[in-house]
Design a protein around this motif. Structure first.
Motif, short mmCIF file in Angstrom:
data_model
loop_
_atom_site.label_atom_id
_atom_site.label_comp_id
_atom_site.label_asym_id
_atom_site.label_seq_id
_atom_site.Cartn_x
_atom_site.Cartn_y
_atom_site.Cartn_z
N CYS A 62 0.84 -1.21 0.00
CA CYS A 62 0.00 0.00 0.00
C CYS A 62 0.87 1.25 0.00
CB CYS A 62 -0.94 0.01 1.21
SG CYS A 62 -2.32 -1.14 1.04
N ILE A 78 0.54 3.95 -3.08
CA ILE A 78 0.16 5.33 -2.79
C ILE A 78 1.28 6.28 -3.21
CG2 ILE A 78 -0.32 6.97 -0.91
CD1 ILE A 78 -2.02 4.70 0.34
N ASN A 96 -5.29 -0.44 -5.10
CA ASN A 96 -5.37 0.99 -4.88
C ASN A 96 -6.63 1.33 -4.08
OD1 ASN A 96 -4.91 3.82 -5.13
ND2 ASN A 96 -6.23 3.87 -6.92
N ILE A 103 -6.48 2.84 -0.32
CA ILE A 103 -7.06 4.15 -0.03
C ILE A 103 -8.11 4.03 1.07
CG2 ILE A 103 -8.48 6.03 -0.97
CD1 ILE A 103 -5.49 6.10 -1.74
N ARG A 113 -7.82 5.97 4.49
CA ARG A 113 -8.96 6.79 4.93
C ARG A 113 -9.37 6.42 6.36
NH1 ARG A 113 -12.52 6.01 0.87
NH2 ARG A 113 -11.67 7.79 -0.22
#
Length: 175
Positions: free
Chosen positions: A131, A135, A163, A167, A171
């Motif tokens: 990740c 990112i 992705n 995300i 978040r």
């Protein structure tokens, strides 16, 4: 003026609120733009375009869909990527001196300062290595999903799925 009130004023067309938003966010927004474009003059032009888009699209901002700063960063990132993909920008790059390419290669390999500059490093550190890499490539280095797939030597569909998952994890860390 508190941020929520400032946003409401901006959405209603208050120029003073817009000036305050510019004061609060222009420096960090410029940093994101410059990290992608790597050209001061072009970055300044894109910054102006971004704030024009913020002014014009302020009524469309929805607090339920994300933070205001994230909304601004997405506008900046998309405008920057659009600029570097434009025919005019590419033509100008054909005439660059070789010294500029050293900076471009360095920018592709080191984005830790950019991440830390906007305060995301502590949240990104909580993510798994894949990740972090996704990112970094997609959001801080301006790679397309296809370029990311080629860089990581994984299928494009995998990049898209990972992705989205990454995300969502980011978040949940931030919120």
């Amino acid at each position: 003026m508190q941020q929520d009130q400032l946003i409401i004023e901006l959405q209603s067309g208050n120029e003073k609120a817009f000036e305050r938003i510019y004061q609060l966010y222009s420096v960090s927004t410029y940093g994101i733009i410059y990290s992608i474009i790597r050209d001061e003059k072009v970055s300044e032009e894109v910054l102006q375009d971004v704030f024009l888009k913020i002014w014009n699209n302020a009524p469309t901002y929805d607090t339920n869909k994300g933070r205001f700063f994230t909304w601004i960063l997405n506008i900046a990132r998309n405008a920057s990527i659009d600029k570097i993909r434009s025919k005019d920008f590419k033509n100008k790059q054909l005439n660059l001196k070789s010294d500029n390419f050293v900076d471009i290669l360095e920018a592709k390999s080191n984005s830790s300062g950019k991440i830390d500059a906007i305060g995301l490093q502590k949240y990104i550190d909580l993510l798994e290595p894949m990740c972090k890499k996704l990112i970094d490539l997609l959001f801080f280095k301006g790679f397309t999903q296809k370029e990311t797939a080629e860089e990581l030597d994984i299928p494009l569909g995998t990049v898209k799925t990972k992705n989205r998952v990454c995300i969502d994890k980011l978040r949940s860390n931030v919120l």
